[in-house]
Design a protein around this motif. Structure first.
Motif, PDB file in Angstrom:
ATOM      1  N   PHE A  61      50.078  36.314  36.491  1.00 48.08           N
ATOM      2  CA  PHE A  61      50.365  37.745  36.602  1.00 48.08           C
ATOM      3  C   PHE A  61      49.529  38.548  35.613  1.00 48.08           C
ATOM      4  O   PHE A  61      49.015  39.624  35.939  1.00 48.08           O
ATOM      5  N   ALA A  62      49.363  38.011  34.397  1.00 47.89           N
ATOM      6  CA  ALA A  62      48.566  38.714  33.389  1.00 47.89           C
ATOM      7  C   ALA A  62      47.093  38.768  33.787  1.00 47.89           C
ATOM      8  O   ALA A  62      46.427  39.787  33.610  1.00 47.89           O
ATOM      9  N   ALA A  63      46.574  37.669  34.338  1.00 47.66           N
ATOM     10  CA  ALA A  63      45.173  37.657  34.757  1.00 47.66           C
ATOM     11  C   ALA A  63      44.931  38.627  35.902  1.00 47.66           C
ATOM     12  O   ALA A  63      43.887  39.294  35.962  1.00 47.66           O
ATOM     13  N   TRP A  64      45.887  38.730  36.808  1.00 46.26           N
ATOM     14  CA  TRP A  64      45.728  39.620  37.960  1.00 46.26           C
ATOM     15  C   TRP A  64      45.675  41.080  37.533  1.00 46.26           C
ATOM     16  O   TRP A  64      44.898  41.876  38.087  1.00 46.26           O
ATOM     17  N   THR A  65      46.469  41.454  36.544  1.00 47.97           N
ATOM     18  CA  THR A  65      46.536  42.851  36.113  1.00 47.97           C
ATOM     19  C   THR A  65      45.488  43.184  35.060  1.00 47.97           C
ATOM     20  O   THR A  65      44.874  44.255  35.116  1.00 47.97           O
ATOM     21  N   ARG A  66      45.254  42.295  34.111  1.00 42.90           N
ATOM     22  CA  ARG A  66      44.367  42.617  32.994  1.00 42.90           C
ATOM     23  C   ARG A  66      42.909  42.702  33.421  1.00 42.90           C
ATOM     24  O   ARG A  66      42.161  43.553  32.940  1.00 42.90           O
ATOM     25  N   SER A  67      42.453  41.825  34.297  1.00 42.59           N
ATOM     26  CA  SER A  67      41.046  41.803  34.683  1.00 42.59           C
ATOM     27  C   SER A  67      40.779  42.545  35.991  1.00 42.59           C
ATOM     28  O   SER A  67      39.690  42.432  36.552  1.00 42.59           O
ATOM     29  N   LEU A  69      41.719  41.979  39.013  1.00 38.87           N
ATOM     30  CA  LEU A  69      41.299  41.041  40.046  1.00 38.87           C
ATOM     31  C   LEU A  69      41.564  41.582  41.450  1.00 38.87           C
ATOM     32  O   LEU A  69      40.850  41.230  42.386  1.00 38.87           O
ATOM     33  N   GLY A  70      42.592  42.417  41.595  1.00 41.38           N
ATOM     34  CA  GLY A  70      42.859  42.983  42.911  1.00 41.38           C
ATOM     35  C   GLY A  70      41.702  43.837  43.413  1.00 41.38           C
ATOM     36  O   GLY A  70      41.282  43.731  44.568  1.00 41.38           O
ATOM     37  N   GLU A  71      41.172  44.703  42.535  1.00 43.51           N
ATOM     38  CA  GLU A  71      40.036  45.548  42.911  1.00 43.51           C
ATOM     39  C   GLU A  71      38.778  44.717  43.114  1.00 43.51           C
ATOM     40  O   GLU A  71      38.024  44.940  44.080  1.00 43.51           O
ATOM     41  N   TYR A  72      38.539  43.763  42.216  1.00 42.35           N
ATOM     42  CA  TYR A  72      37.362  42.923  42.335  1.00 42.35           C
ATOM     43  C   TYR A  72      37.438  42.021  43.564  1.00 42.35           C
ATOM     44  O   TYR A  72      36.418  41.693  44.176  1.00 42.35           O
ATOM     45  N   LEU A  73      38.643  41.608  43.913  1.00 49.26           N
ATOM     46  CA  LEU A  73      38.809  40.783  45.105  1.00 49.26           C
ATOM     47  C   LEU A  73      38.409  41.545  46.359  1.00 49.26           C
ATOM     48  O   LEU A  73      37.778  40.988  47.267  1.00 49.26           O
ATOM     49  N   LEU A  74      38.743  42.830  46.412  1.00 51.35           N
ATOM     50  CA  LEU A  74      38.348  43.658  47.548  1.00 51.35           C
ATOM     51  C   LEU A  74      36.837  43.773  47.635  1.00 51.35           C
ATOM     52  O   LEU A  74      36.254  43.721  48.734  1.00 51.35           O
ATOM     53  N   ASN A  75      36.180  43.928  46.491  1.00 48.76           N
ATOM     54  CA  ASN A  75      34.721  43.979  46.483  1.00 48.76           C
ATOM     55  C   ASN A  75      34.119  42.684  47.008  1.00 48.76           C
ATOM     56  O   ASN A  75      33.161  42.698  47.793  1.00 48.76           O
ATOM     57  N   SER A  76      34.666  41.550  46.567  1.00 48.62           N
ATOM     58  CA  SER A  76      34.139  40.258  47.004  1.00 48.62           C
ATOM     59  C   SER A  76      34.320  40.067  48.500  1.00 48.62           C
ATOM     60  O   SER A  76      33.419  39.572  49.192  1.00 48.62           O
ATOM     61  N   VAL A  77      35.495  40.435  49.006  1.00 48.64           N
ATOM     62  CA  VAL A  77      35.757  40.271  50.438  1.00 48.64           C
ATOM     63  C   VAL A  77      34.806  41.157  51.255  1.00 48.64           C
ATOM     64  O   VAL A  77      34.223  40.718  52.258  1.00 48.64           O
ATOM     65  N   THR A  78      34.622  42.405  50.837  1.00 46.93           N
ATOM     66  CA  THR A  78      33.759  43.331  51.573  1.00 46.93           C
ATOM     67  C   THR A  78      32.313  42.856  51.579  1.00 46.93           C
ATOM     68  O   THR A  78      31.649  42.811  52.627  1.00 46.93           O
ATOM     69  N   ARG A 224      32.545  45.332  39.920  1.00 46.32           N
ATOM     70  CA  ARG A 224      32.176  43.922  39.913  1.00 46.32           C
ATOM     71  C   ARG A 224      32.882  43.156  41.024  1.00 46.32           C
ATOM     72  O   ARG A 224      33.841  43.625  41.624  1.00 46.32           O
ATOM     73  N   THR A 225      32.363  41.962  41.277  1.00 50.03           N
ATOM     74  CA  THR A 225      33.030  41.042  42.182  1.00 50.03           C
ATOM     75  C   THR A 225      33.989  40.173  41.379  1.00 50.03           C
ATOM     76  O   THR A 225      34.001  40.197  40.150  1.00 50.03           O
ATOM     77  N   VAL A 226      34.779  39.378  42.077  1.00 54.60           N
ATOM     78  CA  VAL A 226      35.868  38.676  41.413  1.00 54.60           C
ATOM     79  C   VAL A 226      35.350  37.631  40.435  1.00 54.60           C
ATOM     80  O   VAL A 226      35.932  37.443  39.352  1.00 54.60           O
ATOM     81  N   MET A 227      34.263  36.930  40.773  1.00 53.07           N
ATOM     82  CA  MET A 227      33.747  35.908  39.873  1.00 53.07           C
ATOM     83  C   MET A 227      33.175  36.516  38.591  1.00 53.07           C
ATOM     84  O   MET A 227      33.294  35.939  37.511  1.00 53.07           O
ATOM     85  N   VAL A 228      32.557  37.675  38.704  1.00 52.91           N
ATOM     86  CA  VAL A 228      32.054  38.360  37.512  1.00 52.91           C
ATOM     87  C   VAL A 228      33.215  38.941  36.713  1.00 52.91           C
ATOM     88  O   VAL A 228      33.195  38.967  35.474  1.00 52.91           O
ATOM     89  N   ALA A 251      40.700  33.096  41.460  1.00 54.59           N
ATOM     90  CA  ALA A 251      39.433  33.429  42.109  1.00 54.59           C
ATOM     91  C   ALA A 251      38.943  32.303  43.010  1.00 54.59           C
ATOM     92  O   ALA A 251      38.327  32.556  44.054  1.00 54.59           O
ATOM     93  N   ALA A 252      39.211  31.069  42.619  1.00 49.07           N
ATOM     94  CA  ALA A 252      38.700  29.933  43.382  1.00 49.07           C
ATOM     95  C   ALA A 252      39.626  29.507  44.508  1.00 49.07           C
ATOM     96  O   ALA A 252      39.186  28.789  45.416  1.00 49.07           O
ATOM     97  N   ALA A 253      40.881  29.917  44.476  1.00 44.94           N
ATOM     98  CA  ALA A 253      41.852  29.452  45.478  1.00 44.94           C
ATOM     99  C   ALA A 253      41.433  29.771  46.914  1.00 44.94           C
ATOM    100  O   ALA A 253      41.490  28.889  47.788  1.00 44.94           O
ATOM    101  N   PRO A 254      40.999  30.999  47.245  1.00 47.37           N
ATOM    102  CA  PRO A 254      40.624  31.270  48.647  1.00 47.37           C
ATOM    103  C   PRO A 254      39.459  30.420  49.129  1.00 47.37           C
ATOM    104  O   PRO A 254      39.468  29.916  50.253  1.00 47.37           O
TER     105      PRO A 254
END
Length: 277
Positions: A61-67, A69-78, A224-228, A251-254
């Protein structure tokens, strides 16, 4: 026959040892990451390699909010979806032309495409970045999509050309006799028959685009993308390793799920490129 069967059994047993060690070397990093992601920072410091005794999802939960990841995940998917779609479209057209059509300098063009596979990405980073600046494509998703397409296209064209070369040329001649244009032949004949290779390319390019850090870091410097974005979990002087492991796992799960689900298609598709048409 009995002696031969015994030798084969011993050879299989002997070969299973290095294969098991190789499998362990691939599985253990995943276990290490997930195991430490379930620990607290103090628990990691006290026992880095031990199995977690009180697992907690707090780091996820902390990693998802602090970095973010939700916004970066959207960038990676797009970006990944756009690049994969463009790669499949252009490589299928180019593969059809190089494998089935006859035009001047066809072989020379194919050799140039093969030669481009030997050029490391790091060699062209400076002219690549200057070109992206001149075209005003820095910090744009379309710029990263075009960059991925440019870097990964040679391999895709090679694979599609190798696949289409195995098909009988009479298919194109019969379609032309029926009055079909080249675009109609590609859309109605070659594209449906190339689905196995296209599926494999889609999976491989998804893996490449999702896991890329270098090209994404150069092009998307703000969004940024999720890996960055995982790098944001690292501290300047110290790093909360369980938090970092949680971000890496998210980040690696999907991509791991995609690889496990389509692993047979990946192996079959790689074998396509090894067959001479």
């Amino acid at each position: 026959m009995a002696i031969r069967n015994r030798r084969e059994k011993w050879l299989l047993r002997a070969a299973s040892v290095p294969m098991a060690l190789l499998a362990l070397s691939c599985i253990y990093p995943v276990f290490f990451t997930v195991n430490n992601a379930l620990k607290t920072n103090n628990g990691y410091i006290l026992d880095r390699f031990g199995v977690v005794d009180a697992p907690s999802l707090e780091n996820f939960f902390a990693a998802w909010t602090r970095s973010r990841l939700g916004e970066y995940l959207l960038n990676s998917v797009t970006v990944t979806a756009g690049a994969v779609a463009l790669l499949l479209l252009t490589s299928s057209m180019a593969g059809f032309a190089l494998a089935m059509l006859r035009f001047p300098y066809r072989r020379a063009l194919f050799i140039v495409i093969l030669a481009s596979l030997m050029i490391p990405v790091q060699v062209v980073l400076v002219p690549f970045y200057r070109t992206m600046l001149a075209l005003d494509l820095i910090n744009t998703r379309i710029g990263l999509i075009i960059a991925y397409t440019a870097f990964f296209l040679p391999f895709c064209v090679y694979l599609m050309t190798a696949f289409y070369s195995r098909l009988p040329r009479e298919l194109v001649e019969a379609a032309r006799m029926d009055g079909a244009s080249l675009l109609q032949i590609w859309w109605n004949v070659m594209l449906p028959m190339g689905k196995p290779a296209l599926l494999t390319l889609g999976i491989l390019n998804t893996l490449y685009c999702w896991n890329d850090v270098l090209i994404s870091l150069l092009v998307l410097q703000k969004e940024r993308t999720v890996m960055v974005g995982i790098a944001a979990l690292r501290g300047e002087y110290t790093t909360n390793v369980p938090l970092l492991c949680a971000g890496i796992a998210l980040a690696a799960a999907p991509i791991i799920a995609i690889y496990i689900f389509f692993q047979r298609q990946i192996v079959d598709g790689i074998a396509v490129g090894a067959v001479k048409g």
